[in-house]
Design a protein around this motif. Structure first.
Motif, mmCIF file in Angstrom:
data_model
loop_
_atom_site.group_PDB
_atom_site.id
_atom_site.type_symbol
_atom_site.label_atom_id
_atom_site.label_comp_id
_atom_site.label_asym_id
_atom_site.label_seq_id
_atom_site.Cartn_x
_atom_site.Cartn_y
_atom_site.Cartn_z
ATOM 1 N N THR A 92 1.276 6.498 6.309
ATOM 2 C CA THR A 92 1.143 6.696 4.865
ATOM 3 C C THR A 92 1.458 8.132 4.473
ATOM 4 O O THR A 92 2.165 8.395 3.493
ATOM 5 N N TYR A 96 4.874 10.696 1.894
ATOM 6 C CA TYR A 96 4.787 11.873 1.028
ATOM 7 C C TYR A 96 5.477 13.085 1.658
ATOM 8 O O TYR A 96 6.072 13.903 0.965
ATOM 9 N N THR A 135 -8.207 5.747 -4.688
ATOM 10 C CA THR A 135 -7.998 4.720 -5.703
ATOM 11 C C THR A 135 -8.157 3.327 -5.114
ATOM 12 O O THR A 135 -8.658 2.405 -5.786
ATOM 13 N N THR A 137 -5.187 10.532 -3.490
ATOM 14 C CA THR A 137 -5.197 9.653 -4.660
ATOM 15 C C THR A 137 -5.033 8.196 -4.241
ATOM 16 O O THR A 137 -5.757 7.310 -4.716
ATOM 17 N N GLU A 138 -4.091 7.937 -3.344
ATOM 18 C CA GLU A 138 -3.862 6.560 -2.888
ATOM 19 C C GLU A 138 -5.079 6.013 -2.155
ATOM 20 O O GLU A 138 -5.509 4.880 -2.397
ATOM 21 N N LYS A 139 -5.642 6.827 -1.278
ATOM 22 C CA LYS A 139 -6.763 6.371 -0.454
ATOM 23 C C LYS A 139 -8.014 6.142 -1.303
ATOM 24 O O LYS A 139 -8.726 5.146 -1.131
ATOM 25 N N GLU A 172 -1.307 13.335 -3.156
ATOM 26 C CA GLU A 172 -0.871 11.952 -3.275
ATOM 27 C C GLU A 172 -1.598 11.043 -2.285
ATOM 28 O O GLU A 172 -1.965 9.905 -2.611
#
Length: 414
Positions: A155, A159, A22, A18-20, A15
């Motif tokens: 961040t 998660y 994207t 993916t966040e970083k 997760e």
């Protein structure tokens, strides 16, 4: 657009990546297991493959062999993370296009630097010194933040919280955020907002079940001034925190504090977890060095058995000097004499608090851990206010002591 295939990453890592990625307009594909990985790899032919190895590099060799046998895929670089392996194993991975192997726990600033070089993208990574530890005791999640607020770790915290709640089937988790070491100002407002946003992101964590231990007026004013944080309580007293969240059936609040906050580790790491940044060559303990050589640690205590135990534990990572009387330490310590100190609390003539005051008055920048069986909350909080990096209740397993020392040292290096 650039694309990355992430293989076998655990939920928190997946997760976070993916966040970083994207956010930098990178397409992220996820694969679980080699059967899923190869078809996705051949259909996407990404610009980079990121592989997490849980147990052994051999688990992923079949995929790597097939990748190298494909004429279009053999030139695609690979970044891997996993357990500690020897230098020969790392060298063997080069033939498969592996350009970097990160030992867990990953130091994400170096990790994203490597990813950015492959994708020709500059990732902004917050390198603010920060220690962030998480512990679970029954239905209470304890989060300790010291040194500063690091956006990457904050961040990751979101998660990790979700992972802890789900894996332990917590229906109504309670959360204690301990920030007694932090002194913040308006420039930290965005980071504090991000922290609160991430700990309230999970709907199972009700605001009335969130307590923040802080002596900083900015923190209390910031939370009281925002209606969206209604229900979150900032306190300056550990007893108030425990009394509001725990069924007080123990003998005393002091016992509750000791049982639930200060003695959280069971020695096997069962109830403890952390969000940390270490170097990609970090081993279980390692032998941290300064520019002058091996780390130098001072141990101060009048109890011979305590001194012998700490010396034997710390000699695995440092050169240890013992002071059986605090007066001897105070009379000899100078700026740069030591890299670290561990002190008892109750000693003849000079206490652990006196030592902390002395270091402050003489402007000696020396990280200190208090190791004592004194559990009175007033003493503990006073030690933390005077700059103690941590307060460990005696006794503690060797790995807990070493881990805490390395954690504080690594945080100061960042």
């Amino acid at each position: 657009m650039k694309s990355v295939l992430v293989i076998d990453a655990p939920p928190m890592m997946r997760e976070f990546l993916t966040e970083k990625l994207t956010a930098e307009n990178v397409i992220v594909e996820i694969a679980d297991g080699q059967r899923d990985a190869l078809p996705k790899f051949l259909s996407v032919l990404p610009d980079l493959v990121i592989i997490n190895v849980e147990h052994s590099v051999s688990d992923i060799l079949d995929f790597l062999d097939k990748k190298q046998s494909d004429p279009n895929g053999k030139k695609i670089p690979v970044i891997m993370s996993g357990p500690v392996i020897d230098h020969d194993e790392v060298s063997d991975l080069v033939q498969y296009g592996v350009i970097k192997y990160f030992t867990r726990p990953i130091r994400y600033d170096l990790f994203f630097d490597s990813v950015g070089r492959v994708l020709h993208t500059s990732f902004s990574v917050d390198t603010t010194p920060c220690v962030l530890d998480m512990h679970l005791n029954k239905d209470i999640i304890f989060i300790e933040i010291a040194k500063g607020l690091n956006r990457e770790k904050i961040t990751l915290l979101k998660y990790k919280l979700a992972e802890i709640i789900e894996s332990n089937n917590l229906l109504l988790p309670k959360l204690i955020l301990m920030m007694s070491d932090l002194s913040l100002s308006y420039v930290d407002g965005l980071n504090l907002e991000l922290l609160l946003e991430n700990i309230t992101a999970d709907r199972r964590i009700l605001r009335r079940n969130i307590k923040i231990l802080s002596f900083d007026t900015f923190v209390s004013d910031f939370i009281e001034g925002h209606p969206i944080y209604d229900g979150i309580k900032v306190v300056q007293n550990l007893s108030d925190v425990m009394a509001s969240l725990v069924d007080t059936t123990a003998d005393s609040i002091e016992n509750l504090i000791s049982d639930k906050i200060l003695a959280l580790s069971d020695g096997n790491g069962k109830n403890a977890d952390a969000v940390r940044f270490y170097s990609d060559t970090h081993t279980a303990y390692g032998s941290p060095e300064t520019s002058e050589g091996l780390l130098k640690i001072a141990v101060i205590d009048s109890d011979m058995s305590v001194v012998k135990y700490l010396k034997s534990v710390l000699e695995t990572i440092a050169e240890v000097t013992v002071f059986m009387t605090p007066k001897e330490f105070v009379s000899s310590v100078q700026p740069g004499s030591f890299d670290f100190a561990i002190t008892g609390m109750v000693m003849p003539e000079i206490t652990g608090l006196d030592i902390l005051r002395f270091l402050v008055e003489k402007h000696i920048d020396l990280p200190v851990i208090v190791y004592s069986n004194v559990i009175q909350k007033e003493v503990i909080m006073q030690a933390l206010k005077l700059g103690a990096g941590s307060y460990l209740i005696n006794p503690q397993p060797a790995q807990v002591i070493v881990q805490k020392v390395l954690e504080i040292i690594n945080a100061r290096k960042q």
